[in-house]
Enzyme design. Structure first.
Site, mmCIF file in Angstrom:
data_model
loop_
_atom_site.group_PDB
_atom_site.id
_atom_site.type_symbol
_atom_site.label_atom_id
_atom_site.label_comp_id
_atom_site.label_asym_id
_atom_site.label_seq_id
_atom_site.Cartn_x
_atom_site.Cartn_y
_atom_site.Cartn_z
ATOM 1 N N ASP A 1 -6.660 -6.540 10.836
ATOM 2 C CA ASP A 1 -7.907 -5.757 10.929
ATOM 3 C C ASP A 1 -9.177 -6.610 10.874
ATOM 4 O OD1 ASP A 1 -7.443 -6.244 8.255
ATOM 5 O OD2 ASP A 1 -7.998 -4.254 7.563
ATOM 6 N N LYS B 1 0.810 -1.223 0.000
ATOM 7 C CA LYS B 1 0.000 0.000 0.000
ATOM 8 C C LYS B 1 0.848 1.281 0.000
ATOM 9 C CE LYS B 1 -2.715 -1.969 3.462
ATOM 10 N NZ LYS B 1 -3.757 -2.008 4.466
HETATM 11 MG MG MG Z 1 -10.004 -0.745 6.549
#
Ligand code: MG
Ligand code: ADP
Length: 496
Positions: free
Chosen positions: A232, A197
């Site tokens: 996450d 990312k």
């Molecule tokens: Mg997210």
């Protein structure tokens, strides 16, 4: 299937309603006579290749279930990594005390504190702050990045007041959500495999990211400790489970996609005897890497070949928000070049990778005006294209084809996990209420996509069973989830 309020919007509007019984668009003849004749065959071929009738969905769901099993036997056994989270104590609602969470996942990092008051009081107070990460730190050194984070955390911790209270002599504990590929080695340690990312920070890959953070906190004189390192999806599952013990699965459908679920330790051969008292743990599937049996087109193959990770994350490239707009762009470019979709010249901007984003195609599909005004202005703004009404209708058909495939394949993924759990528990899942916690901007905003996800789940499970499956949108639950896991793995005495 029951869905929560945000997901119950009526399924109105998109042109797919006007399909003929055989599934082809009704305006094909009109397209032929108005837009150049060679657009229609491109569209028909696209729709055929992207079709996800029940047998295709079933095949994908079954192949993914089989792949999950292979990945549980041995690391590298399947495409899905089936990573052990080392989370074996799930939130119960009894958690008490002050806990922090730190979320590093993209361009921002978020810090959060929560005061937990046990079963009766639950979440007594929360506060959070978001700090954007300066561009230069995203490609600087590991020390610089972690020092920046530790400084931000220290500033946030200094403002702790009011309802937040830490018993004397107790260290502040943090749940650290780190959404980059990590080889987890325990609940509070994990080695960074590689940055993604847009991050290219030197000196972190191959190191324990918790140690990196702990060392930075020490350098900053900050007396805090990471007691849980979580992905996450795992944070999302924990956060949702705190409120609802029927939560078994968590799915992210945002820029990327991933899923995790609650697994019986007995069903994880690669665990080799490392059993916890609870007998359960969370498995992070990393399902974005799946590829078997997916209906793919030349547009998918070309996009993959041009990507920074060719041959990888094929399922993610077919269903997630980063890519849907780009696939549509590639189709429209071909239609413009070979079918004169937008007249005789090919709009230059349409050749630029990723100019058309998923929020754009979402906005176009949500244009219910007669002359498709918003479609016209989006095409103009994004690609500099002047479009006829017929061309706009074709554009919507293309969006719908790609989004329908994506949503339905995401639904098949959800079913693959549910059926895996059910097969191993002798039908304990499908006989009762089971909750899938869902997070991510794609699912949240794209009404049609969401509807296709639900539609596929219902088709695959049948109406009776799917009534028990609840897909619950839990926006940003991963922060509190991480704090709850910090509590569950606290080194201090538990009050419960
Ligand atoms: Mg997210
Ligand atoms: P992330 O996945 O990066 O953590 P989010 O869960 O917020 O972030 O998801 C952001 C993604 O959701 C965007 O990359 C985009 O693909 C998708 N998205 C955001 N807004 C919209 C929208 N209005 N319509 C459709 N998709 C959207």
């Amino acid at each position: 299937m029951f869905v929560t309020a945000t997901a119950m919007l009526p399924a109105v509007g998109s042109l797919c309603i006007s399909r003929s019984p055989r599934g082809g668009p009704r305006f094909t003849m009109a397209v032929r006579s108005d837009v150049n004749v060679s657009v229609a065959p491109i569209l028909t071929k696209l729709q055929k290749e992207c079709a996800t009738p029940l047998p295709v969905l079933r095949n994908v769901a079954d192949a993914m279930t089989a792949d999950m099993r292979a990945g549980l036997v041995v690391d590298g056994g399947g495409e899905l990594k089936m990573i052990l989270s080392y989370v074996d104590a799930l939130p119960t609602g009894n958690e008490r005390g002050l806990f922090y969470a730190l979320d590093l996942g993209g361009t921002n990092f978020r810090v959060l504190r929560v005061q937990l008051g046990g079963q009766e009081e639950r979440v007594q107070a929360t506060e959070f702050e978001q700090v954007s990460i300066p561009q230069e730190l995203m490609c600087g050194t590991s020390e610089e990045l972690f020092d920046f984070i530790a400084t931000g955390l220290a500033k946030f911790a200094e403002k702790e007041a009011g309802k937040f209270h830490l018993p004397q002599g107790r260290q502040r504990e943090i749940g650290f959500t780190f959404s980059f590929p990590v080889k987890q080695t325990s609940i509070d340690s994990g080695v960074l495999i590689k940055w993604t990312k847009g991050f290219s920070v030197s000196g972190t890959a191959g190191k324990d990211v918790v140690a990196c953070l702990n060392e930075a906190m020490e350098r900053q004189g900050l007396d805090m400790r990471v007691s849980a390192l979580v992905n996450d999806t795992v944070g999302t599952l924990a956060g949702a489970r705190y409120w609802d013990e029927d939560v078994m699965v968590a799915v992210i459908l945002g820029t990327g996609t991933n899923a995790c679920y609650v697994e019986q330790m007995d069903a994880i051969p690669k665990l080799q005897g490392n059993k916890s008292p609870s007998g359960r743990t969370i498995i992070n599937t990393e399902w974005g890497a799946f590829s078997k049996g997916l209906p793919l087109t030349e547009f998918d193959r070309d996009m993959d070949a041009a990507s920074i990770n060719p041959g990888e994350q094929i399922y993610e490239k077919t269903i997630s928000g980063m890519y849907l707009g780009e696939i549509v762009r590639r189709v429209l470019l071909k239609m413009a070049e070979e079918g004169a979709l937008f007249g005789n010249s090919v709009p230059e901007k349409l050749s630029m990778p990723f100019v058309l984003r998923t929020p754009h195609i979402c906005a176009m599909q949500q244009d219910y005006s007669e002359d498709l005004q918003a479609v016209g202005s989006t095409l103009y703004d994004v690609a500099g294209v002047e479009s006829s009404l017929k061309a706009r209708k074709v554009v919507i058909e293309v969006c719908d084809t790609i989004v329908k495939r994506g949503g339905r394949l995401a639904g098949a993924g959800i079913v693959s996990i549910l059926q895996k759990i059910d097969e191993d528990s002798n039908g304990a899942i499908f006989g009762k209420r089971t909750v899938v916690a869902m997070d991510g901007g794609l699912y949240e905003h794209y009404t049609q996509y969401r509807r296709y996800v639900h539609e596929a789940v219902t088709e695959l499970l049948g109406t009776e069973i799917s009534k028990n499956v609840v897909i619950e949108h839990t926006k940003d639950g991963s922060g509190i989830g991480a704090a709850l896991l910090a509590s569950a793995n606290s080194k201090f005495d538990h009050d419960y």
